[in-house]
Design a protein around this motif. Structure first.
Motif, PDB file in Angstrom:
ATOM      1  N   LEU A  48      -2.771   6.485  20.712  1.00  0.00           N
ATOM      2  CA  LEU A  48      -1.579   7.318  20.546  1.00  0.00           C
ATOM      3  C   LEU A  48      -0.328   6.427  20.540  1.00  0.00           C
ATOM      4  N   LYS A  49      -0.324   5.480  21.488  1.00  0.00           N
ATOM      5  CA  LYS A  49       0.825   4.571  21.595  1.00  0.00           C
ATOM      6  C   LYS A  49       0.961   3.736  20.306  1.00  0.00           C
ATOM      7  N   ALA A  50      -0.190   3.231  19.819  1.00  0.00           N
ATOM      8  CA  ALA A  50      -0.160   2.395  18.612  1.00  0.00           C
ATOM      9  C   ALA A  50       0.399   3.179  17.435  1.00  0.00           C
ATOM     10  N   VAL A  51      -0.082   4.418  17.272  1.00  0.00           N
ATOM     11  CA  VAL A  51       0.385   5.217  16.129  1.00  0.00           C
ATOM     12  C   VAL A  51       1.877   5.511  16.291  1.00  0.00           C
ATOM     13  N   LYS A  52       2.293   5.790  17.543  1.00  0.00           N
ATOM     14  CA  LYS A  52       3.730   6.036  17.792  1.00  0.00           C
ATOM     15  C   LYS A  52       4.557   4.821  17.390  1.00  0.00           C
ATOM     16  N   MET A  53       4.068   3.629  17.783  1.00  0.00           N
ATOM     17  CA  MET A  53       4.806   2.410  17.450  1.00  0.00           C
ATOM     18  C   MET A  53       4.924   2.269  15.930  1.00  0.00           C
ATOM     19  N   ILE A  54       3.835   2.590  15.240  1.00  0.00           N
ATOM     20  CA  ILE A  54       3.833   2.432  13.777  1.00  0.00           C
ATOM     21  C   ILE A  54       4.767   3.464  13.123  1.00  0.00           C
ATOM     22  N   THR A  55       4.715   4.710  13.627  1.00  0.00           N
ATOM     23  CA  THR A  55       5.587   5.722  12.990  1.00  0.00           C
ATOM     24  C   THR A  55       7.063   5.450  13.289  1.00  0.00           C
ATOM     25  N   SER A  56       7.347   4.701  14.364  1.00  0.00           N
ATOM     26  CA  SER A  56       8.762   4.431  14.697  1.00  0.00           C
ATOM     27  C   SER A  56       9.303   3.190  13.999  1.00  0.00           C
ATOM     28  N   GLU A  57       8.480   2.509  13.230  1.00  0.00           N
ATOM     29  CA  GLU A  57       8.871   1.193  12.716  1.00  0.00           C
ATOM     30  C   GLU A  57       9.732   1.261  11.446  1.00  0.00           C
ATOM     31  N   GLY A  58       9.781   2.433  10.827  1.00  0.00           N
ATOM     32  CA  GLY A  58      10.573   2.545   9.585  1.00  0.00           C
ATOM     33  C   GLY A  58       9.924   1.844   8.400  1.00  0.00           C
ATOM     34  N   LEU A  59       8.609   1.911   8.306  1.00  0.00           N
ATOM     35  CA  LEU A  59       7.908   1.276   7.168  1.00  0.00           C
ATOM     36  C   LEU A  59       8.157   2.078   5.891  1.00  0.00           C
ATOM     37  N   SER A  60       7.959   1.419   4.755  1.00  0.00           N
ATOM     38  CA  SER A  60       8.189   2.122   3.480  1.00  0.00           C
ATOM     39  C   SER A  60       7.021   3.017   3.088  1.00  0.00           C
ATOM     40  N   CYS A  61       5.812   2.658   3.534  1.00  0.00           N
ATOM     41  CA  CYS A  61       4.648   3.436   3.099  1.00  0.00           C
ATOM     42  C   CYS A  61       4.539   4.743   3.899  1.00  0.00           C
ATOM     43  N   GLU A  62       3.731   5.676   3.356  1.00  0.00           N
ATOM     44  CA  GLU A  62       3.455   6.903   4.114  1.00  0.00           C
ATOM     45  C   GLU A  62       2.482   6.554   5.235  1.00  0.00           C
ATOM     46  N   ILE A  63       2.557   7.308   6.326  1.00  0.00           N
ATOM     47  CA  ILE A  63       1.674   7.019   7.464  1.00  0.00           C
ATOM     48  C   ILE A  63       0.918   8.292   7.831  1.00  0.00           C
ATOM     49  N   VAL A  66       0.862  -1.194   0.000  1.00  0.00           N
ATOM     50  CA  VAL A  66       0.000   0.000   0.000  1.00  0.00           C
ATOM     51  C   VAL A  66       0.893   1.236   0.000  1.00  0.00           C
ATOM     52  N   ASP A  67       0.383   2.340  -0.591  1.00  0.00           N
ATOM     53  CA  ASP A  67       1.202   3.556  -0.651  1.00  0.00           C
ATOM     54  C   ASP A  67       1.138   4.324   0.656  1.00  0.00           C
ATOM     55  N   ALA A  68      -0.025   4.274   1.299  1.00  0.00           N
ATOM     56  CA  ALA A  68      -0.181   4.996   2.564  1.00  0.00           C
ATOM     57  C   ALA A  68      -1.115   4.210   3.470  1.00  0.00           C
ATOM     58  N   ILE A  69      -0.882   4.339   4.785  1.00  0.00           N
ATOM     59  CA  ILE A  69      -1.853   3.765   5.720  1.00  0.00           C
ATOM     60  C   ILE A  69      -2.324   4.867   6.651  1.00  0.00           C
ATOM     61  N   GLU A  70      -3.590   4.754   7.017  1.00  0.00           N
ATOM     62  CA  GLU A  70      -4.098   5.645   8.060  1.00  0.00           C
ATOM     63  C   GLU A  70      -3.988   4.838   9.347  1.00  0.00           C
ATOM     64  N   ALA A  71      -3.003   5.200  10.173  1.00  0.00           N
ATOM     65  CA  ALA A  71      -2.656   4.350  11.315  1.00  0.00           C
ATOM     66  C   ALA A  71      -3.652   4.460  12.458  1.00  0.00           C
ATOM     67  N   GLY A  72      -4.390   5.542  12.521  1.00  0.00           N
ATOM     68  CA  GLY A  72      -5.356   5.676  13.613  1.00  0.00           C
ATOM     69  C   GLY A  72      -5.776   7.116  13.799  1.00  0.00           C
ATOM     70  N   PHE A  73      -6.401   7.346  14.943  1.00  0.00           N
ATOM     71  CA  PHE A  73      -6.974   8.654  15.284  1.00  0.00           C
ATOM     72  C   PHE A  73      -6.325   9.006  16.631  1.00  0.00           C
ATOM     73  N   PRO A  74      -5.109   9.547  16.624  1.00  0.00           N
ATOM     74  CA  PRO A  74      -4.287   9.599  17.834  1.00  0.00           C
ATOM     75  C   PRO A  74      -4.954  10.233  19.049  1.00  0.00           C
ATOM     76  N   VAL A  75      -5.842  11.215  18.830  1.00  0.00           N
ATOM     77  CA  VAL A  75      -6.373  11.925  20.002  1.00  0.00           C
ATOM     78  C   VAL A  75      -7.372  11.086  20.813  1.00  0.00           C
ATOM     79  N   ILE A  76      -7.873   9.982  20.248  1.00  0.00           N
ATOM     80  CA  ILE A  76      -9.010   9.318  20.925  1.00  0.00           C
ATOM     81  C   ILE A  76      -8.655   8.568  22.203  1.00  0.00           C
TER      82      ILE A  76
END
Ligand code: KIV
Ligand code: ZN
Length: 504
Positions: free
Chosen positions: A53-68, A38-48
């Protein structure tokens, strides 16, 4: 033209009733989506929530190739939370239809427009990539929708998205508002279609055809109510249907089925059997006319080859079966009846089919061995014994001993219940030997009361994608389940052995 795939399984998909994922599960899904291309993923809704927030942080720290990306309302606090989660790309939205403005937001059109512009400007001032969505776009007054998209483009939005929030658009209207949006913004336009009338994919395709360059989708089409446009249907339609224009995506189509199974298991939502591309029946054939056609040329009844999406064709016998399909199934196990024997086997199959029975591979083989006069089917795996322990305050545990081709193997494992423990222990042994996994398990009670007979149906699959189903009836659920699985494992190993013989 390359169509950008923006996957929102982790955001809109997670909004499916009954779905709630832990940060670890979200990360595992994000990795799978990245592998899928996939070119981009919508990782979540951090404010909820903290967990989100933790999940999105984990995903943004993973070094994936797609945009997040992360979802935000047009509220500073939401955008700040997205930044805290490590995002540099937000998908910000505000509703623009009168029905939402009056009954939900209690705002005028001008107030909503102002909020939209403010959010885009704020996001840009914080160095973010900003995609703006006019929620309920398809029910928004058309001139106002154009105004909103035009103004957010002027405010610096990088992309705009047209949500058909309640799946109310027709393909024709989706095309019209997409053309408007492309013209007024001159930006890359996405479409985000819901499936309330079963038109999510058709509407997305119409938007793309009219100039959108990106589609928001989810795996298996999960999402609120009837779900979102499904990634597998949309990407395969773009790849395979006879459009004048050639469309491409970066999706590795051969990983589609595996990804679909993984998401289904992780979110706990079963895929309906007749779902296009990924449903159990999408490449299965029972009727005599169809199996005959497919056996002489698969294109007769398959628009695409199952391997293209990581699947295998399978045949089923039942009351609609014909002799060609049935003999092809038997040949996979090395059983070659004469014409007269085939006729007799088919008659017996049809009698069972007329009684409303689903005939498993193992049952077909035992009918065939009766007719052929072979007492016992060759068994590679013998159950030497097993025991299970269960109770309160202790985790169900199983010990299984199998004899495979003359050699003893022992497996032990825990499970959520005694059946699960026993099947896990079996899989520990067979997984090592032939990568055989239990794919489906069904349990039915045949008679009433605590001594009711139970019927267990299982489907097992090996690493080559071979699938075999088996059924067993008995009084004890654990023993019956173990027997059904061992039967299926025997058949699948035989099938594999024969395939290997043919190759060598
Ligand atoms: O369907 C929808 O409108 C949405 C918005 C958040 C964009 O999912
Ligand atoms: Zn949505």
């Amino acid at each position: 033209m390359n169509v950008r795939i923006f996957d929102t399984t982790l955001r809109d998909g997670e909004q499916t009733i009954g779905v709630s994922l832990s940060p670890d599960q979200k990360l595992a899904i994000a990795k799978k989506l990245d592998e899928l291309g996939v070119d981009a993923i919508e990782a979540g809704f951090p404010v909820i929530s903290e967990g989100e927030l933790k999940a999105v942080k984990m995903i943004t720290s993973e070094g994936l190739s797609c945009e997040i990306a992360g979802l935000t309302r047009t509220i500073k606090k939401d955008i700040d939370a997205a930044i805290d989660a490590g995002l540099n790309y937000i998908h910000t939205f505000i509703a623009t239809s009168d029905i939402h403005l009056e009954h939900k937001l209690k705002m005028t059109r001008d107030q909503a427009l102002e909020k939209a512009i403010e959010a885009v400007e704020y996001g840009k001032s914080r160095g973010l990539q900003v995609e703006f969505s006019a929620e309920d776009a398809s029910r928004t007054e058309r001139e106002f929708l154009k105004k909103v998209f035009g103004e957010v483009a002027k405010a610096g939005a990088d992309r705009v998205n047209i949500p058909d929030t309640v799946g109310y658009s027709t393909p024709e209207y989706m095309a019209e508002i997409t053309r408007d949006t492309v013209e007024v913004t001159k930006l890359p336009v996405s479409v985000h279609c819901h499936n309330d009338f079963g038109l999510a994919v058709a509407n997305s395709l119409a938007g793309i055809h009219a100039g959108a360059s990106c589609a928001h989708v989810t795996i298996n089409g999960i999402g609120e109510r009837a779900g979102n446009a499904s990634l597998e249907e949309l990407s395969m339609a773009l790849k395979c249907l006879p459009y004048d224009q050639k469309y491409e995506t970066n999706i590795k189509s051969e990983l589609i089925y595996e990804t679909s199974r993984f998401i289904s298991k992780t979110v706990g939502i079963i895929v309906q059997p007749n779902k296009a591309i990924v449903g159990a029946n999408a490449f299965g054939h029972e009727s005599g006319i169809h199996t005959h056609g497919v056996l002489s040329n698969p294109l007769t009844y398959e628009p695409i080859s199952p391997e293209l999406v990581g699947r295998k064709r399978w045949l089923q016998v039942g009351k609609h079966a014909g002799v060609h399909g049935m003999n092809a199934m038997l040949a996979e196990y090395g059983v070659k009846p004469t014409d007269e024997q085939s006729k007799q086997i088919l008659e017996k199959v049809k009698v069972l089919g007329d009684q409303g029975k689903q005939i498993t591979d193992v049952e077909l083989l035992s009918i065939a061995s009766d007719v052929l006069g072979e007492k016992d089917l060759k068994r590679i795996v013998q159950l030497s014994g097993f025991s299970v322990s269960t109770g309160i305050g202790t985790m169900p545990y199983a010990f299984v001993k199998l004899n495979i081709d003359g050699q003893d193997h022992i497996g032990t494992d825990y499970g959520v219940g005694p059946v699960d423990a026993a099947l896990n222990a079996i899989q520990k042994i067979t997984g090592k030997i032939s990568e055989i996994r239990i794919k489906d398990y069904g349990l039915a009670s045949i008679s009433g009361g605590s001594s009711a007979l139970c019927e267990v149906t299982v489907k097992v699959e090996d690493a080559l994608g071979n699938k075999v189903s088996a059924k067993s009836v008995g009084e004890d659920i654990v023993t019956t389940s173990v027997k059904a699985v061992i039967d299926a494992i025997n058949r699948i190993m035989l099938k594999k052995m024969l395939q290997e013989k043919q190759v060598n």
